[in-house]
Write a protein that holds these residues in place. Structure first.
Motif, PDB file in Angstrom:
ATOM      1  N   VAL A  15      -6.630 -37.655  65.224  1.00  0.00           N
ATOM      2  CA  VAL A  15      -6.227 -39.161  64.760  1.00  0.00           C
ATOM      3  C   VAL A  15      -6.474 -39.985  65.466  1.00  0.00           C
ATOM      4  CG1 VAL A  15      -3.843 -39.533  64.770  1.00  0.00           C
ATOM      5  CG2 VAL A  15      -3.856 -37.312  64.703  1.00  0.00           C
ATOM      6  N   ARG A  16      -6.954 -41.017  64.080  1.00  0.00           N
ATOM      7  CA  ARG A  16      -7.042 -43.067  63.670  1.00  0.00           C
ATOM      8  C   ARG A  16      -6.382 -43.951  63.734  1.00  0.00           C
ATOM      9  NH1 ARG A  16     -12.035 -45.901  60.759  1.00  0.00           N
ATOM     10  NH2 ARG A  16     -11.672 -48.108  61.967  1.00  0.00           N
ATOM     11  N   PHE A  17      -5.714 -44.840  64.513  1.00  0.00           N
ATOM     12  CA  PHE A  17      -4.893 -45.911  64.470  1.00  0.00           C
ATOM     13  C   PHE A  17      -5.862 -46.289  63.954  1.00  0.00           C
ATOM     14  CE2 PHE A  17      -3.069 -42.985  67.559  1.00  0.00           C
ATOM     15  CZ  PHE A  17      -1.548 -43.189  66.954  1.00  0.00           C
ATOM     16  N   TYR A  18      -5.317 -47.498  63.261  1.00  0.00           N
ATOM     17  CA  TYR A  18      -6.896 -48.614  62.419  1.00  0.00           C
ATOM     18  C   TYR A  18      -6.504 -49.649  61.787  1.00  0.00           C
ATOM     19  CZ  TYR A  18      -5.620 -46.778  57.502  1.00  0.00           C
ATOM     20  OH  TYR A  18      -5.403 -46.553  56.863  1.00  0.00           O
ATOM     21  N   VAL A  19      -6.502 -50.672  62.116  1.00  0.00           N
ATOM     22  CA  VAL A  19      -5.761 -51.861  61.448  1.00  0.00           C
ATOM     23  C   VAL A  19      -6.520 -51.811  60.286  1.00  0.00           C
ATOM     24  CG1 VAL A  19      -6.463 -55.022  60.924  1.00  0.00           C
ATOM     25  CG2 VAL A  19      -6.852 -53.190  63.483  1.00  0.00           C
ATOM     26  N   ARG A  20      -5.226 -52.565  59.500  1.00  0.00           N
ATOM     27  CA  ARG A  20      -5.302 -52.640  57.698  1.00  0.00           C
ATOM     28  C   ARG A  20      -5.063 -53.811  57.545  1.00  0.00           C
ATOM     29  NH1 ARG A  20      -1.614 -48.512  55.473  1.00  0.00           N
ATOM     30  NH2 ARG A  20      -0.005 -51.046  55.228  1.00  0.00           N
ATOM     31  N   TYR A  21      -6.037 -54.291  56.615  1.00  0.00           N
ATOM     32  CA  TYR A  21      -5.611 -55.590  56.054  1.00  0.00           C
ATOM     33  C   TYR A  21      -4.073 -55.911  55.281  1.00  0.00           C
ATOM     34  CZ  TYR A  21      -6.039 -60.830  53.913  1.00  0.00           C
ATOM     35  OH  TYR A  21      -5.713 -61.560  53.289  1.00  0.00           O
ATOM     36  N   GLY A  22      -3.195 -56.671  55.510  1.00  0.00           N
ATOM     37  CA  GLY A  22      -2.044 -56.862  54.771  1.00  0.00           C
ATOM     38  C   GLY A  22      -0.875 -56.483  55.648  1.00  0.00           C
ATOM     39  N   GLY A  23       0.363 -56.239  54.666  1.00  0.00           N
ATOM     40  CA  GLY A  23       1.392 -56.344  56.359  1.00  0.00           C
ATOM     41  C   GLY A  23       1.253 -57.364  57.856  1.00  0.00           C
ATOM     42  N   SER A  24       2.093 -56.802  58.079  1.00  0.00           N
ATOM     43  CA  SER A  24       2.516 -57.649  59.728  1.00  0.00           C
ATOM     44  C   SER A  24       3.180 -56.469  60.492  1.00  0.00           C
ATOM     45  CB  SER A  24       3.656 -58.345  58.996  1.00  0.00           C
ATOM     46  OG  SER A  24       3.551 -59.508  60.153  1.00  0.00           O
ATOM     47  N   SER A  25       2.701 -57.708  61.471  1.00  0.00           N
ATOM     48  CA  SER A  25       2.573 -56.785  62.983  1.00  0.00           C
ATOM     49  C   SER A  25       3.509 -58.142  64.244  1.00  0.00           C
ATOM     50  CB  SER A  25       1.348 -55.713  62.623  1.00  0.00           C
ATOM     51  OG  SER A  25       0.558 -56.640  63.986  1.00  0.00           O
ATOM     52  N   PRO A  26       3.641 -57.497  65.021  1.00  0.00           N
ATOM     53  CA  PRO A  26       4.187 -58.344  65.907  1.00  0.00           C
ATOM     54  C   PRO A  26       3.203 -59.280  66.640  1.00  0.00           C
ATOM     55  CG  PRO A  26       5.205 -56.269  66.872  1.00  0.00           C
ATOM     56  CD  PRO A  26       4.585 -55.746  65.188  1.00  0.00           C
ATOM     57  N   LEU A  27       1.866 -58.656  66.230  1.00  0.00           N
ATOM     58  CA  LEU A  27       0.519 -58.872  67.143  1.00  0.00           C
ATOM     59  C   LEU A  27       0.105 -60.071  66.335  1.00  0.00           C
ATOM     60  CD1 LEU A  27      -0.833 -56.438  69.217  1.00  0.00           C
ATOM     61  CD2 LEU A  27       0.872 -58.100  69.814  1.00  0.00           C
ATOM     62  N   HIS A  28      -0.271 -60.158  64.827  1.00  0.00           N
ATOM     63  CA  HIS A  28      -0.745 -60.442  64.000  1.00  0.00           C
ATOM     64  C   HIS A  28      -0.074 -60.266  62.385  1.00  0.00           C
ATOM     65  CE1 HIS A  28      -5.249 -60.261  66.703  1.00  0.00           C
ATOM     66  NE2 HIS A  28      -4.048 -58.992  66.870  1.00  0.00           N
ATOM     67  N   ASP A  29       0.536 -61.083  62.023  1.00  0.00           N
ATOM     68  CA  ASP A  29       0.453 -61.876  60.693  1.00  0.00           C
ATOM     69  C   ASP A  29      -0.896 -61.669  60.056  1.00  0.00           C
ATOM     70  OD1 ASP A  29       2.723 -61.935  58.766  1.00  0.00           O
ATOM     71  OD2 ASP A  29       1.977 -64.067  58.033  1.00  0.00           O
ATOM     72  N   GLY A  30      -0.560 -60.752  58.711  1.00  0.00           N
ATOM     73  CA  GLY A  30      -1.287 -60.307  57.955  1.00  0.00           C
ATOM     74  C   GLY A  30      -2.282 -58.765  58.182  1.00  0.00           C
ATOM     75  N   PHE A  31      -2.331 -58.434  59.463  1.00  0.00           N
ATOM     76  CA  PHE A  31      -2.868 -57.200  59.327  1.00  0.00           C
ATOM     77  C   PHE A  31      -1.718 -55.746  60.182  1.00  0.00           C
ATOM     78  CE2 PHE A  31      -6.014 -60.651  59.797  1.00  0.00           C
ATOM     79  CZ  PHE A  31      -7.080 -59.814  59.407  1.00  0.00           C
ATOM     80  N   SER A  32      -2.094 -55.156  59.347  1.00  0.00           N
ATOM     81  CA  SER A  32      -1.061 -53.542  60.418  1.00  0.00           C
ATOM     82  C   SER A  32      -1.856 -52.922  60.830  1.00  0.00           C
ATOM     83  CB  SER A  32       0.107 -53.490  58.947  1.00  0.00           C
ATOM     84  OG  SER A  32      -0.949 -53.004  57.541  1.00  0.00           O
ATOM     85  N   LEU A  33      -0.916 -51.771  61.280  1.00  0.00           N
ATOM     86  CA  LEU A  33      -1.530 -50.465  61.881  1.00  0.00           C
ATOM     87  C   LEU A  33      -1.783 -49.259  60.538  1.00  0.00           C
ATOM     88  CD1 LEU A  33      -3.176 -49.699  64.387  1.00  0.00           C
ATOM     89  CD2 LEU A  33      -0.442 -48.999  65.330  1.00  0.00           C
ATOM     90  N   GLY A  34      -2.659 -48.803  60.396  1.00  0.00           N
ATOM     91  CA  GLY A  34      -2.846 -47.470  60.037  1.00  0.00           C
ATOM     92  C   GLY A  34      -2.872 -46.348  60.538  1.00  0.00           C
ATOM     93  N   VAL A  35      -2.911 -45.172  59.973  1.00  0.00           N
ATOM     94  CA  VAL A  35      -3.313 -44.151  60.961  1.00  0.00           C
ATOM     95  C   VAL A  35      -3.544 -42.851  59.233  1.00  0.00           C
ATOM     96  CG1 VAL A  35      -0.529 -43.478  60.524  1.00  0.00           C
ATOM     97  CG2 VAL A  35      -2.356 -41.974  62.353  1.00  0.00           C
ATOM     98  N   ASN A  36      -4.746 -42.079  60.142  1.00  0.00           N
ATOM     99  CA  ASN A  36      -5.633 -41.348  59.694  1.00  0.00           C
ATOM    100  C   ASN A  36      -5.353 -40.528  60.692  1.00  0.00           C
ATOM    101  OD1 ASN A  36      -7.522 -42.018  59.541  1.00  0.00           O
ATOM    102  ND2 ASN A  36      -7.932 -42.660  57.670  1.00  0.00           N
TER     103      ASN A  36
END
Length: 96
Positions: free
Chosen positions: A25-46
């Motif tokens: 299972v990979r955790f990866y950076v997605r453009y879009g959304g928001s996270s506590p660490l970076h606005d405009g990026f979120s965590l994806g999983v697949n």
């Protein structure tokens, strides 16, 4: 940085994503959304296979990983994957 997966989150990955023994299972950076660490990026999983894993952990014969190129997103924080009972899905926390 380290990856921590709770037992309830692991069960979700097994039951909902159908992650079998030997799969990754990979955790990866997605453009879009928001996270506590970076606005405009979120965590994806697949489900995916590592190419250049920068961090990985094996739990119950299943590997969870983050590619080297995505480690910047975590800014030195550990990833804690828990299970949100109310939403019935994983939740992600970032802790130093």
């Amino acid at each position: 940085m380290n990856i921590h997966i709770s037992e309830d989150a692991l069960t979700w990955f097994k039951d909902e994503m159908l992650v079998e023994e030997g799969e990754q299972v990979r955790f990866y950076v997605r453009y879009g959304g928001s996270s506590p660490l970076h606005d405009g990026f979120s965590l994806g999983v697949n489900k995916d296979e590592p190419v250049d894993a920068g961090e990985r952990v094996e739990i119950d014969k299943r590997e969870f990983f983050i590619e080297e190129g995505d480690l910047w997103f975590f800014d030195g924080h550990d990833l804690f994957v828990e299970f949100d009972e109310k939403l019935q899905e994983p939740s992600y926390e970032y802790k130093k």
